[in-house]
Write a protein that holds these residues in place. Structure first.
Motif, PDB file in Angstrom:
ATOM      1  N   HIS A 280     -33.398  -0.902  67.818  1.00 28.31           N
ATOM      2  CA  HIS A 280     -33.101  -1.434  69.081  1.00 28.31           C
ATOM      3  C   HIS A 280     -34.781  -1.585  69.992  1.00 28.31           C
ATOM      4  O   HIS A 280     -35.280  -2.734  70.959  1.00 28.31           O
ATOM      5  CB  HIS A 280     -32.831  -1.174  70.281  1.00 28.31           C
ATOM      6  CG  HIS A 280     -31.078  -0.512  70.069  1.00 28.31           C
ATOM      7  ND1 HIS A 280     -30.374   0.478  68.717  1.00 28.31           N
ATOM      8  CD2 HIS A 280     -30.190  -1.739  69.147  1.00 28.31           C
ATOM      9  CE1 HIS A 280     -29.651   0.443  68.433  1.00 28.31           C
ATOM     10  NE2 HIS A 280     -29.179  -0.992  68.779  1.00 28.31           N
ATOM     11  N   SER A 282     -37.867  -1.820  70.863  1.00 27.69           N
ATOM     12  CA  SER A 282     -38.864  -3.732  71.427  1.00 27.69           C
ATOM     13  C   SER A 282     -40.655  -2.981  71.897  1.00 27.69           C
ATOM     14  O   SER A 282     -41.457  -4.183  71.904  1.00 27.69           O
ATOM     15  CB  SER A 282     -38.422  -4.716  71.984  1.00 27.69           C
ATOM     16  OG  SER A 282     -38.174  -3.765  73.209  1.00 27.69           O
ATOM     17  N   HIS A 311     -30.917  -5.311  63.588  1.00 26.72           N
ATOM     18  CA  HIS A 311     -31.516  -5.650  65.428  1.00 26.72           C
ATOM     19  C   HIS A 311     -32.965  -5.968  65.018  1.00 26.72           C
ATOM     20  O   HIS A 311     -33.160  -6.768  65.212  1.00 26.72           O
ATOM     21  CB  HIS A 311     -31.164  -4.598  66.397  1.00 26.72           C
ATOM     22  CG  HIS A 311     -29.486  -4.357  66.270  1.00 26.72           C
ATOM     23  ND1 HIS A 311     -28.618  -5.221  67.062  1.00 26.72           N
ATOM     24  CD2 HIS A 311     -28.847  -3.506  66.063  1.00 26.72           C
ATOM     25  CE1 HIS A 311     -27.425  -4.293  66.758  1.00 26.72           C
ATOM     26  NE2 HIS A 311     -27.684  -3.783  66.467  1.00 26.72           N
ATOM     27  N   PHE A 313     -35.677  -6.141  66.899  1.00 24.76           N
ATOM     28  CA  PHE A 313     -36.148  -6.138  68.256  1.00 24.76           C
ATOM     29  C   PHE A 313     -37.522  -5.964  68.624  1.00 24.76           C
ATOM     30  O   PHE A 313     -38.001  -7.182  68.516  1.00 24.76           O
ATOM     31  CB  PHE A 313     -35.183  -5.805  69.206  1.00 24.76           C
ATOM     32  CG  PHE A 313     -34.145  -5.715  69.572  1.00 24.76           C
ATOM     33  CD1 PHE A 313     -33.145  -7.195  69.249  1.00 24.76           C
ATOM     34  CD2 PHE A 313     -32.973  -4.852  70.114  1.00 24.76           C
ATOM     35  CE1 PHE A 313     -32.312  -7.350  69.607  1.00 24.76           C
ATOM     36  CE2 PHE A 313     -32.056  -4.893  70.472  1.00 24.76           C
ATOM     37  CZ  PHE A 313     -31.331  -6.239  69.855  1.00 24.76           C
ATOM     38  N   SER A 339     -28.582  -9.351  62.009  1.00 26.23           N
ATOM     39  CA  SER A 339     -29.053  -9.452  63.723  1.00 26.23           C
ATOM     40  C   SER A 339     -27.547 -10.819  63.789  1.00 26.23           C
ATOM     41  O   SER A 339     -26.587 -10.821  63.423  1.00 26.23           O
ATOM     42  CB  SER A 339     -29.973 -10.600  63.939  1.00 26.23           C
ATOM     43  OG  SER A 339     -29.582 -11.205  64.973  1.00 26.23           O
TER      44      SER A 339
END
Length: 464
Positions: A280, A282, A311, A313, A339
């Motif tokens: 997750h 980012s 994911h 991100f 995703s």
């Protein structure tokens, strides 16, 4: 029934006539004619079946996509026609236009002109810890909560979920089937609270559905591989028939990016399993983690083609040459990306990944649990979201958007030639109330029937 090639406009005009007939009946204006319609409707209901017991049968009047209709170089519609399919032992062994129909020698069922599409695949879901199938319960507020706060909250929730987790998983499987999904990949908690109980319960649920649902399992250290000290439990899970080693945010949860990723990959290498990691992050730490994983796979060729980035991100914050370099690295090492097609300030570069040959999948993640209440279980809905986010509102773009929901299986090729179904294809399919795949993606219609390995696993068809 005799039919010629039909465009979406022709099909819709036919649907409009059916709708008008229904309205006439509802208004009570038809007198004796209404009695006739009611009588026919009752007979049809009596012919509906919810299961097919024979492995060899015929499915009649199936609508298949034939070609694109063009104006100049622009695709403006999709042409379809009606076919009879012969299904045997989970395979499609014959595809014949209805005009060539011969007297049936097999059990026959009528698709009534519904559109046949490939069944969908939910490639990122948590079947083991869902509220679905129980009373309504909204998640507690997350504003201001860190992932560590959420993990602490989950540690109190898991013991409450475990006693009913088999039943809840089965209820969620039934929902997915009703939405057209026959294949899934489920992450399953391996944590100090549940130990291996969540895995055992999930396997019990899947064993009960081994004939009507296919599901891979990822052993998921939700509370951190290092943080919760579950390396031994993860290795034990690998011996219980689990297909993938999971992982979670190596910096924000485990606090040691390289050490955490090395531990995850070591389990995979030692047990000859694949990897599917939740990433997750980012932040720059997330970018560093992706680059480190690419390097690790490059140094360990036995991992090539066996790693899924879920994911991911951090890909949404990269730009320019850095993003291009990372995408090239993912493609070279044959990563796949799962995703949920997230809505947010930043957009994931999913089309760019696909263009480079990276296999992009989607999934529900959560239908309803302590993380989110918004899932519907529909992969068609994910294709719809993909089309909206990435600017595919036209006929052609909508047909291409379906790929993320079906494992890249599409009825028509880019040139508009039918490429599915073909002879000896697996009978993984669904009947939907739409005229073509573009309409199915745009309007997310009802799934009328779902087939897994040729068996009717959700919905109904009629006896012919």
């Amino acid at each position: 029934m005799h039919t010629s090639e039909q465009s979406r406009r022709h099909f819709l005009s036919h649907s409009a006539r059916i709708t008008a007939g229904g309205a006439l009946l509802a208004s009570g204006m038809a007198g004796a004619a209404a009695d006739t319609i009611v009588s026919e409707s009752t007979c049809k209901d009596a012919r509906q079946v919810t299961s097919i017991t024979k492995p060899h049968y015929q499915l009649r009047n199936v609508r298949l996509e034939e070609s694109f209709e063009r104006e100049g170089g622009t695709v403006v519609a999709t042409n379809t026609a009606l076919y009879d399919l012969e299904i045997s032992q989970g395979k499609i062994i014959a595809i014949q236009p209805v005009k060539n129909r011969v007297a049936p020698s097999l059990p026959a069922f009528d698709a009534q002109g519904l559109l046949l599409l490939p069944a969908t695949r939910d490639m990122h879901i948590h079947l083991d810890k869902t509220f679905y199938g129980g009373p309504w319960e909204a998640p507690r507020p997350r504003k201001g909560k860190t992932i560590m706060d959420m993990i602490a909250r989950e540690q109190t929730i898991i013991p409450r979920l475990l006693p009913d987790s088999v039943q809840h998983a089965e209820a969620l499987i039934a929902l997915l089937q009703a939405k057209g999904t026959t294949v899934a990949r489920s992450h399953c908690n391996i944590d100090p609270v549940s130990g291996l109980q969540s895995l055992a319960h999930l396997q019990t649920a899947l064993q009960k559905h081994q004939q009507d649902f296919s599901c891979e399992i990822v052993a998921f250290p939700q509370h951190g591989l290092l943080h919760s000290n579950v390396d031994a439990l993860m290795r034990e899970a690998m011996q219980m028939g689990v297909q993938y080693v999971g992982g979670l945010d190596p910096t924000s949860v485990d606090g040691a990016m390289e050490k955490s990723l090395d531990a995850m990959f070591a389990i995979a290498l030692d047990t000859h399993k694949g990897v599917d990691i939740h990433l997750h992050e980012s932040t720059p730490a997330g970018i560093a983690a992706i680059k480190y994983m690419i390097k690790t796979v490059q140094q360990n060729p036995q991992l090539k083609g066996k790693v899924t980035l879920s994911h991911g991100f951090a890909l949404s914050v990269m730009q320019g040459d850095e993003l291009k370099e990372v995408i090239n690295g993912l493609a070279e090492q044959q990563f796949s990306v799962a995703s949920t097609v997230p809505i947010g300030k930043r957009s994931m570069p999913l089309p760019q990944l696909s263009e480079k040959g990276i296999f992009v999948m989607t999934g529900t993640d959560s239908v309803i649990d302590h993380w989110s209440p918004f899932g519907t279980g529909s992969m068609l809905e994910k294709a719809n979201l993909y089309a909206q986010l990435y600017g595919n509102p036209d006929e052609y773009g909508l047909t291409r958007s379906l790929a993320i929901a079906t494992g890249n299986i599409l009825p028509l090729s880019e040139a508009g030639e039918r490429q599915w179904p073909v002879l000896n294809a697996d009978a993984e399919m669904m009947l939907v109330a739409a005229s073509c795949s573009a309409e199915a993606v745009a309007r997310v219609p009802e799934v009328i029937a779902t087939f897994h390995q040729g068996w009717l696993v959700a919905g109904t068809v009629q006896k012919a």
